[in-house]
Motif scaffolding. Structure first.
Motif, PDB file in Angstrom:
ATOM      1  N   UNK A   1     -49.674 -22.838 -45.014  1.00 11.95           N
ATOM      2  CA  UNK A   1     -48.886 -21.788 -44.347  1.00 11.95           C
ATOM      3  C   UNK A   1     -48.117 -22.439 -43.198  1.00 11.95           C
ATOM      4  N   UNK A   2     -47.086 -23.231 -43.513  1.00 12.87           N
ATOM      5  CA  UNK A   2     -46.400 -24.033 -42.483  1.00 12.87           C
ATOM      6  C   UNK A   2     -45.753 -23.198 -41.385  1.00 12.87           C
ATOM      7  N   UNK A   3     -45.170 -22.052 -41.743  1.00 17.94           N
ATOM      8  CA  UNK A   3     -44.508 -21.229 -40.726  1.00 17.94           C
ATOM      9  C   UNK A   3     -45.522 -20.732 -39.700  1.00 17.94           C
ATOM     10  N   UNK A   4     -46.664 -20.272 -40.189  1.00 13.60           N
ATOM     11  CA  UNK A   4     -47.714 -19.798 -39.279  1.00 13.60           C
ATOM     12  C   UNK A   4     -48.218 -20.924 -38.396  1.00 13.60           C
ATOM     13  N   UNK A   5     -48.418 -22.108 -38.985  1.00 12.62           N
ATOM     14  CA  UNK A   5     -48.914 -23.242 -38.213  1.00 12.62           C
ATOM     15  C   UNK A   5     -47.922 -23.647 -37.131  1.00 12.62           C
ATOM     16  N   UNK A   6     -46.641 -23.684 -37.474  1.00 14.21           N
ATOM     17  CA  UNK A   6     -45.616 -24.077 -36.493  1.00 14.21           C
ATOM     18  C   UNK A   6     -45.545 -23.057 -35.363  1.00 14.21           C
ATOM     19  N   UNK A   7     -45.594 -21.770 -35.694  1.00 14.03           N
ATOM     20  CA  UNK A   7     -45.537 -20.731 -34.667  1.00 14.03           C
ATOM     21  C   UNK A   7     -46.752 -20.804 -33.739  1.00 14.03           C
ATOM     22  N   UNK A   8     -47.936 -21.040 -34.309  1.00 15.32           N
ATOM     23  CA  UNK A   8     -49.138 -21.146 -33.477  1.00 15.32           C
ATOM     24  C   UNK A   8     -49.077 -22.381 -32.582  1.00 15.32           C
ATOM     25  N   UNK A   9     -48.510 -23.476 -33.103  1.00 12.09           N
ATOM     26  CA  UNK A   9     -48.387 -24.694 -32.301  1.00 12.09           C
ATOM     27  C   UNK A   9     -47.426 -24.479 -31.133  1.00 12.09           C
ATOM     28  N   UNK A  10     -46.304 -23.823 -31.414  1.00 10.19           N
ATOM     29  CA  UNK A  10     -45.316 -23.549 -30.367  1.00 10.19           C
ATOM     30  C   UNK A  10     -45.907 -22.613 -29.317  1.00 10.19           C
ATOM     31  N   UNK A  11     -46.622 -21.580 -29.768  1.00  5.22           N
ATOM     32  CA  UNK A  11     -47.219 -20.648 -28.814  1.00  5.22           C
ATOM     33  C   UNK A  11     -48.280 -21.338 -27.964  1.00  5.22           C
ATOM     34  N   UNK A  12     -49.046 -22.244 -28.573  1.00  3.77           N
ATOM     35  CA  UNK A  12     -50.033 -23.013 -27.815  1.00  3.77           C
ATOM     36  C   UNK A  12     -49.356 -23.866 -26.754  1.00  3.77           C
ATOM     37  N   UNK A  13     -48.224 -24.481 -27.123  1.00 10.75           N
ATOM     38  CA  UNK A  13     -47.493 -25.310 -26.170  1.00 10.75           C
ATOM     39  C   UNK A  13     -46.952 -24.476 -25.011  1.00 10.75           C
ATOM     40  N   UNK A  14     -46.448 -23.283 -25.309  1.00 13.99           N
ATOM     41  CA  UNK A  14     -45.904 -22.419 -24.263  1.00 13.99           C
ATOM     42  C   UNK A  14     -47.005 -21.959 -23.305  1.00 13.99           C
ATOM     43  N   UNK A  15     -48.179 -21.675 -23.855  1.00 16.00           N
ATOM     44  CA  UNK A  15     -49.304 -21.248 -23.009  1.00 16.00           C
ATOM     45  C   UNK A  15     -49.711 -22.366 -22.058  1.00 16.00           C
ATOM     46  N   UNK A  16     -49.817 -23.587 -22.581  1.00 15.93           N
ATOM     47  CA  UNK A  16     -50.223 -24.704 -21.728  1.00 15.93           C
ATOM     48  C   UNK A  16     -49.140 -25.058 -20.710  1.00 15.93           C
ATOM     49  N   UNK A  17     -47.885 -24.744 -21.009  1.00 19.24           N
ATOM     50  CA  UNK A  17     -46.814 -25.012 -20.042  1.00 19.24           C
ATOM     51  C   UNK A  17     -46.972 -24.177 -18.777  1.00 19.24           C
ATOM     52  N   UNK A  18     -47.690 -23.068 -18.881  1.00 19.33           N
ATOM     53  CA  UNK A  18     -47.898 -22.228 -17.699  1.00 19.33           C
ATOM     54  C   UNK A  18     -48.656 -22.987 -16.622  1.00 19.33           C
ATOM     55  N   UNK A  19     -49.594 -23.851 -17.034  1.00 20.50           N
ATOM     56  CA  UNK A  19     -50.323 -24.665 -16.053  1.00 20.50           C
ATOM     57  C   UNK A  19     -49.368 -25.588 -15.307  1.00 20.50           C
ATOM     58  N   UNK A  20     -48.441 -26.177 -16.057  1.00 22.71           N
ATOM     59  CA  UNK A  20     -47.470 -27.071 -15.431  1.00 22.71           C
ATOM     60  C   UNK A  20     -46.532 -26.300 -14.509  1.00 22.71           C
ATOM     61  N   UNK A  21     -46.173 -25.084 -14.906  1.00 23.93           N
ATOM     62  CA  UNK A  21     -45.323 -24.253 -14.059  1.00 23.93           C
ATOM     63  C   UNK A  21     -46.022 -23.938 -12.738  1.00 23.93           C
ATOM     64  N   UNK A  22     -47.345 -23.778 -12.780  1.00 24.57           N
ATOM     65  CA  UNK A  22     -48.099 -23.505 -11.560  1.00 24.57           C
ATOM     66  C   UNK A  22     -48.000 -24.674 -10.583  1.00 24.57           C
ATOM     67  N   UNK A  23     -47.980 -25.894 -11.118  1.00 26.87           N
ATOM     68  CA  UNK A  23     -47.824 -27.060 -10.249  1.00 26.87           C
ATOM     69  C   UNK A  23     -46.467 -27.003  -9.545  1.00 26.87           C
ATOM     70  N   UNK A  24     -45.420 -26.657 -10.299  1.00 29.74           N
ATOM     71  CA  UNK A  24     -44.094 -26.550  -9.707  1.00 29.74           C
ATOM     72  C   UNK A  24     -44.024 -25.481  -8.634  1.00 29.74           C
ATOM     73  N   UNK A  25     -44.628 -24.320  -8.901  1.00 26.68           N
ATOM     74  CA  UNK A  25     -44.638 -23.234  -7.911  1.00 26.68           C
ATOM     75  C   UNK A  25     -45.387 -23.661  -6.664  1.00 26.68           C
ATOM     76  N   UNK A  26     -46.508 -24.343  -6.846  1.00 34.62           N
ATOM     77  CA  UNK A  26     -47.326 -24.784  -5.716  1.00 34.62           C
ATOM     78  C   UNK A  26     -46.550 -25.735  -4.816  1.00 34.62           C
ATOM     79  N   UNK A  27     -45.853 -26.698  -5.428  1.00 33.24           N
ATOM     80  CA  UNK A  27     -45.125 -27.672  -4.619  1.00 33.24           C
ATOM     81  C   UNK A  27     -43.780 -27.145  -4.123  1.00 33.24           C
ATOM     82  N   UNK A  28     -43.424 -25.952  -4.512  1.00 34.45           N
ATOM     83  CA  UNK A  28     -42.263 -25.325  -3.878  1.00 34.45           C
ATOM     84  C   UNK A  28     -42.629 -24.767  -2.510  1.00 34.45           C
TER      85      UNK A  28
END
Length: 267
Positions: free
Chosen positions: A22-49
């Motif tokens: 189910x490649x479409x499902x796998x790709x969508x789940x991978x992208x969503x996982x990446x977006x979720x983990x990016x929130x942690x990185x965004x927190x670093x940016x907000x903190x250092x602002x």
């Protein structure tokens, strides 16, 4: 060990092939996982602002810590992340079938339902670390490169061993999912920042009780040429492989002890 790795590789290959049906499902789940983990990185940016430094560490150094922590956690999550689901398998009785198969139960639990989408966490750590390396003010000699590589590999083993140790509690107490998350995902969150910001008492706990400080904090002190807030011997900055080995032995003993005490569903 060779047979266990072979069995793990075969199981991972099987589950990966199943996921790609189910490649479409796998790709969508991978992208969503990446977006979720990016929130942690965004927190670093907000903190250092709002601040210029954390415990004397600027944005470049924190990105270095973030990248090493996330890369080590991503490797551990990819390899043994599924041990978190041991409690579900015990409740449903599916762990019983693993006991009669000709393969290590730990290998089976770690590899079952393996999904390539976990690579998203690994890639984020790799990208952030790659960006931070030329930014940090470090003269990269051979020793520092070796410490960096050892930091990531040892950190992955430490995260993985702590994950297995926490999961082994499920053989005794089935409903401890929050405890496991505190040591795994919570540990990843802690190691993304300089441990000195949590205070000296917390730093001592993260050194001698739950040794998350050896994931990236103590090796990073050597790489970044920073003093140890606790004034501990400099040799500890090279002790991550030793700590990783000790935790692996403890995790192995805890898992084997849990399997011996296991009395099927409802225990």
């Amino acid at each position: 060990m060779v047979e266990a790795l072979r069995a793990y590789g075969l199981l991972v290959r099987m589950w990966t092939r199943a996921a790609w049906q189910y490649p479409a499902s796998l790709i969508l789940m991978t992208v969503s996982q990446a977006l979720i983990t990016l929130m942690d990185l965004a927190m670093v940016g907000v903190l250092f602002s709002q601040v210029d430094a954390l415990a004397g560490f600027g944005l470049r150094e924190v990105l270095f810590l973030y990248g090493t922590a996330y890369l080590a956690f991503g490797l551990a999550d990819l390899a043994v992340g599924n041990v978190d689901l041991l409690g579900y398998r015990i409740r449903m009785g599916t762990f019983d079938s693993m006991l009669v198969r000709p393969a290590s139960t730990l290998v089976q639990v770690a590899a079952e339902d393996f999904s390539p989408r976990r690579v998203a966490v690994l890639l984020q750590g790799l990208v952030v670390l790659g960006v931070s390396l030329p930014m940090v003010p470090v003269d990269w000699d051979g020793t520092r490169v070796l410490v960096l590589v050892g930091m990531v590999l040892s950190g992955a083993v430490i995260f993985g061993a702590i994950r297995v140790l926490s999961a082994a509690l499920l053989f005794l107490i089935n409903d401890v999912a929050e405890v496991i998350s505190a040591f795994t995902y919570g540990g990843n969150m802690l190691t993304q920042y300089p441990l000195a910001v949590y205070g000296q008492q917390a730093l001592r706990v993260l050194t001698w009780v739950v040794p998350l400080g050896f994931v990236n904090w103590y090796p990073a002190l050597y790489v970044l040429d920073r003093p140890d807030p606790l004034g501990l011997p400099p040799a500890l900055q090279f002790a991550s492989p030793v700590v990783a080995l000790i935790l692996v032995l403890l995790a192995r003993a805890a898992w084997q002890g849990g399997v011996r005490r296991y009395r099927s569903t409802g225990n």
